[in-house]
Design a protein around this motif. Structure first.
Motif, mmCIF file in Angstrom:
data_model
loop_
_atom_site.group_PDB
_atom_site.id
_atom_site.type_symbol
_atom_site.label_atom_id
_atom_site.label_comp_id
_atom_site.label_asym_id
_atom_site.label_seq_id
_atom_site.Cartn_x
_atom_site.Cartn_y
_atom_site.Cartn_z
ATOM 1 N N ASP A 17 0.443 -1.516 0.554
ATOM 2 C CA ASP A 17 -0.015 -0.433 0.097
ATOM 3 C C ASP A 17 0.818 1.384 -0.481
ATOM 4 O OD1 ASP A 17 -2.614 -1.203 0.131
ATOM 5 O OD2 ASP A 17 -2.720 -1.822 1.507
ATOM 6 N N SER A 38 9.565 6.803 5.430
ATOM 7 C CA SER A 38 10.513 6.027 5.996
ATOM 8 C C SER A 38 9.702 4.514 5.996
ATOM 9 C CB SER A 38 11.336 6.259 7.152
ATOM 10 O OG SER A 38 10.241 7.339 7.938
ATOM 11 N N LEU A 39 8.951 4.516 7.105
ATOM 12 C CA LEU A 39 8.115 3.510 7.617
ATOM 13 C C LEU A 39 7.574 2.228 6.670
ATOM 14 C CD1 LEU A 39 5.964 4.684 10.555
ATOM 15 C CD2 LEU A 39 8.530 3.882 10.461
ATOM 16 N N ASP A 40 7.080 2.838 5.387
ATOM 17 C CA ASP A 40 6.770 2.410 3.928
ATOM 18 C C ASP A 40 8.247 1.305 3.519
ATOM 19 O OD1 ASP A 40 4.185 3.175 3.502
ATOM 20 O OD2 ASP A 40 4.905 5.009 3.014
ATOM 21 N N PHE A 42 10.727 0.740 5.408
ATOM 22 C CA PHE A 42 11.205 -0.684 6.172
ATOM 23 C C PHE A 42 10.147 -1.443 5.862
ATOM 24 C CE2 PHE A 42 10.806 2.330 9.910
ATOM 25 C CZ PHE A 42 12.847 3.226 9.746
ATOM 26 N N ASN A 43 8.922 -1.511 5.251
ATOM 27 C CA ASN A 43 7.949 -2.275 4.698
ATOM 28 C C ASN A 43 8.801 -2.930 3.883
ATOM 29 O OD1 ASN A 43 6.094 -4.225 5.449
ATOM 30 N ND2 ASN A 43 3.804 -2.690 4.709
ATOM 31 N N PHE A 45 11.178 -2.883 2.304
ATOM 32 C CA PHE A 45 12.871 -4.119 2.611
ATOM 33 C C PHE A 45 11.979 -4.995 3.480
ATOM 34 C CE2 PHE A 45 16.136 -1.750 1.157
ATOM 35 C CZ PHE A 45 15.717 -0.912 1.207
ATOM 36 N N LEU A 46 11.625 -5.371 4.032
ATOM 37 C CA LEU A 46 11.259 -6.673 4.835
ATOM 38 C C LEU A 46 10.097 -7.434 3.438
ATOM 39 C CD1 LEU A 46 9.998 -8.145 7.200
ATOM 40 C CD2 LEU A 46 8.422 -6.956 7.231
ATOM 41 N N LEU A 47 9.199 -7.093 2.736
ATOM 42 C CA LEU A 47 9.352 -7.862 2.217
ATOM 43 C C LEU A 47 9.962 -8.796 0.619
ATOM 44 C CD1 LEU A 47 6.038 -6.196 1.520
ATOM 45 C CD2 LEU A 47 5.967 -7.563 2.374
ATOM 46 N N PHE B 31 1.893 12.010 7.295
ATOM 47 C CA PHE B 31 2.371 10.381 7.873
ATOM 48 C C PHE B 31 2.479 10.437 9.309
ATOM 49 C CE2 PHE B 31 6.083 9.925 10.716
ATOM 50 C CZ PHE B 31 6.899 9.254 10.336
ATOM 51 N N LYS B 35 1.245 7.365 9.319
ATOM 52 C CA LYS B 35 1.749 6.219 9.721
ATOM 53 C C LYS B 35 1.647 5.947 11.421
ATOM 54 C CE LYS B 35 2.424 6.069 5.577
ATOM 55 N NZ LYS B 35 1.809 4.987 4.680
ATOM 56 N N ARG B 151 13.264 12.352 16.199
ATOM 57 C CA ARG B 151 12.859 11.965 15.474
ATOM 58 C C ARG B 151 11.894 10.508 15.257
ATOM 59 N NH1 ARG B 151 11.268 9.863 9.253
ATOM 60 N NH2 ARG B 151 10.198 11.516 8.934
ATOM 61 N N ARG B 202 14.334 0.906 11.747
ATOM 62 C CA ARG B 202 13.579 -0.672 11.562
ATOM 63 C C ARG B 202 13.427 -1.703 11.357
ATOM 64 N NH1 ARG B 202 17.963 -2.797 6.592
ATOM 65 N NH2 ARG B 202 16.920 -4.244 6.164
ATOM 66 N N PHE B 205 10.756 -2.555 13.823
ATOM 67 C CA PHE B 205 9.413 -2.926 12.595
ATOM 68 C C PHE B 205 8.983 -3.992 12.344
ATOM 69 C CE2 PHE B 205 7.949 -3.567 8.599
ATOM 70 C CZ PHE B 205 7.067 -2.693 8.397
ATOM 71 N N THR B 206 10.748 -4.767 11.951
ATOM 72 C CA THR B 206 11.047 -5.973 11.090
ATOM 73 C C THR B 206 10.396 -7.164 12.661
ATOM 74 O OG1 THR B 206 12.572 -4.647 9.512
ATOM 75 C CG2 THR B 206 12.407 -7.172 10.221
ATOM 76 N N GLN B 210 7.862 -9.032 11.735
ATOM 77 C CA GLN B 210 7.831 -11.375 11.323
ATOM 78 C C GLN B 210 7.717 -11.943 12.778
ATOM 79 O OE1 GLN B 210 11.928 -10.639 9.744
ATOM 80 N NE2 GLN B 210 10.822 -11.428 8.413
ATOM 81 N N PHE B 241 1.361 2.341 12.270
ATOM 82 C CA PHE B 241 1.915 1.156 11.048
ATOM 83 C C PHE B 241 1.813 -0.013 11.961
ATOM 84 C CE2 PHE B 241 5.386 0.466 8.310
ATOM 85 C CZ PHE B 241 4.993 0.723 6.520
ATOM 86 N N THR B 245 0.221 -3.120 9.704
ATOM 87 C CA THR B 245 1.065 -4.369 10.208
ATOM 88 C C THR B 245 0.408 -5.968 9.820
ATOM 89 O OG1 THR B 245 2.939 -2.685 8.705
ATOM 90 C CG2 THR B 245 3.256 -5.323 9.266
ATOM 91 N N ARG B 249 -1.059 -8.321 8.216
ATOM 92 C CA ARG B 249 -0.664 -10.293 8.066
ATOM 93 C C ARG B 249 -1.301 -11.260 9.003
ATOM 94 N NH1 ARG B 249 5.593 -10.362 7.575
ATOM 95 N NH2 ARG B 249 5.993 -8.887 6.413
#
Lengths: 80, 308
Positions: A17, A38-40, A42-43, A45-47, B31, B35, B151, B202, B205-206, B210, B241, B245, B249
């Protein structure tokens, strides 16, 4: 495994999205120029990691900022 | 059977408007709204700390329930921002709210998974000891450790406290819990030598994307149900966000897994009980999955079932 293409990356942006079907895509422009935050990223690169079986370290994550650069990077990693 | 009877909450009055300061963090309204999902963060006053926030949450619980403090046999406080390290905050709170000498009292140092962990630990302790009334208090004024110019964290974390009454007259039964830790990744979310919070956005989030969805499925299975059998999913409100996510999933609707921290932000260990407090008195949700994840890195999920 087939090489990763610009179209593969665009499909992942649509799936997550970050882009909508029919959006104009500038494959050599910074992602932010297409409204990809930036958050998009992250997603995305995860995918990319999950679907293409590569690991992208944080130092490369920062440098990769266009669709074409990401596709080329993944293809190169897969070829190793 | 020991379970959740009631929940009190406290949000400091001060609010910081994220839309007003978005440009200063090189981001826009889209954002912030879509987000982060956090339009305002709640922030403790200069003279407020984990102890005073906690006392206010207990006072709210007392106002809601008429609870007598001499009935409480255990008090557990979850915090990672205690202010003074000695004594434990729960001991100061014990004295402030007038608990008896026979009341067991200790702190748990956990972040966003802390509420789910604490429910499981305190329920087990109470059942083993034959206790009938216990309190779990969450209190994390992260504004005390967030760098106002960062930030990654400054627009996200809000301050809050909650107080949950566990008793033998529960509204919600607490099911079996998954409780997990990945200590090798602890550096992704930690306080630095300067005392400020560092978050590798990052990596966190990952980790969440997962690990949390399969953990929720595992917790459902552990309790003999499927994801489809569950009415509501109250997960840690890390950001809109991350909640979106996890929800995507799992293939769930926004109604089933809401984001509710728009007006106060990511309140760490208080985020799940803040949402749950609104649901204790409303009977529409019979089965509620709760899932916390963050500092450690750690994560935990459990099923709450409304007692008929």
């Amino acid at each position: 495994m087939n090489a990763c293409t610009n179209e593969d990356i665009i499909q992942l942006l649509i799936e997550s999205d970050a882009l909508a079907e029919g959006d104009e895509v500038l494959v050599d422009a910074p992602l932010k120029q297409m409204g990809i935050q930036s958050l998009d990223k992250f997603n995305l690169f995860l995918l990319v990691e999950e679907r293409h079986g590569v690991q992208i370290p944080d130092e490369d994550f920062e440098k990769l900022d266009t669709v074409s650069a990401i596709a080329a990077y993944v293809s190169e990693k897969q070829a190793v | 059977m020991i379970g959740i009877e009631a929940i009190g909450t406290y949000l400091p009055a001060r609010r910081i408007d994220n839309l007003e300061r978005a440009a200063g963090f090189d981001c826009d309204e889209e954002f912030v709204e879509n987000k982060l999902g956090v339009l305002e963060i709640s922030q403790a006053a200069e003279d407020e700390d984990a102890f005073s926030l906690a006392a206010n949450a207990v006072e709210d619980l007392r106002a809601r329930t008429g609870l007598e403090m001499d009935e409480i046999e255990v008090l557990v406080l979850v915090t990672q921002t205690p202010g003074k390290l000695i004594p434990h905050v729960s001991a100061r709170l014990h004295g402030e709210i007038g608990l008896t000498d026979r009341c067991a009292c200790f702190d748990i140092s956990l972040g966003c998974s802390g509420y789910v962990y604490a429910l499981t630990v305190v329920k087990a302790l109470m059942e083993a000891q034959g206790f009938r009334r216990g309190l779990i208090v969450t209190s994390d004024p992260y504004s005390k450790i967030v760098d106002a110019g960062d930030r990654n964290t400054a627009m996200l974390f809000g301050d809050a406290a909650t107080a949950t009454l566990l008793s033998d007259r529960p509204v919600f039964e607490i099911g079996r819990t998954t409780m997990k830790t990945r200590g090798a990744s602890h550096r992704e979310l930690m306080s630095t030598d300067s005392g400020n919070l560092h978050m590798n956005g990052r990596a966190v989030f990952t980790f969440c994307a997962q690990n949390v969805p399969p953990d929720i499925r595992e917790a459902a299975e552990l309790n003999g149900v499927t994801v489809e059998d569950i009415d509501l999913f109250l997960v840690h409100q890390g950001s809109k966000f991350i909640v979106d996510t996890i929800r995507n999933r799992l293939g769930l609707s926004e109604e089933k897994m809401p984001f509710g921290a728009v007006a106060y932000g990511n309140t760490v260990s208080s985020s799940i009980p803040l949402l749950l407090a609104e649901r204790v008195a409303s009977p529409e949700s019979r089965r509620i999955m709760i899932s916390g994840f963050g500092v450690g890195l750690s994560w935990a999920s459990s099923l709450l079932t409304r007692v008929a």
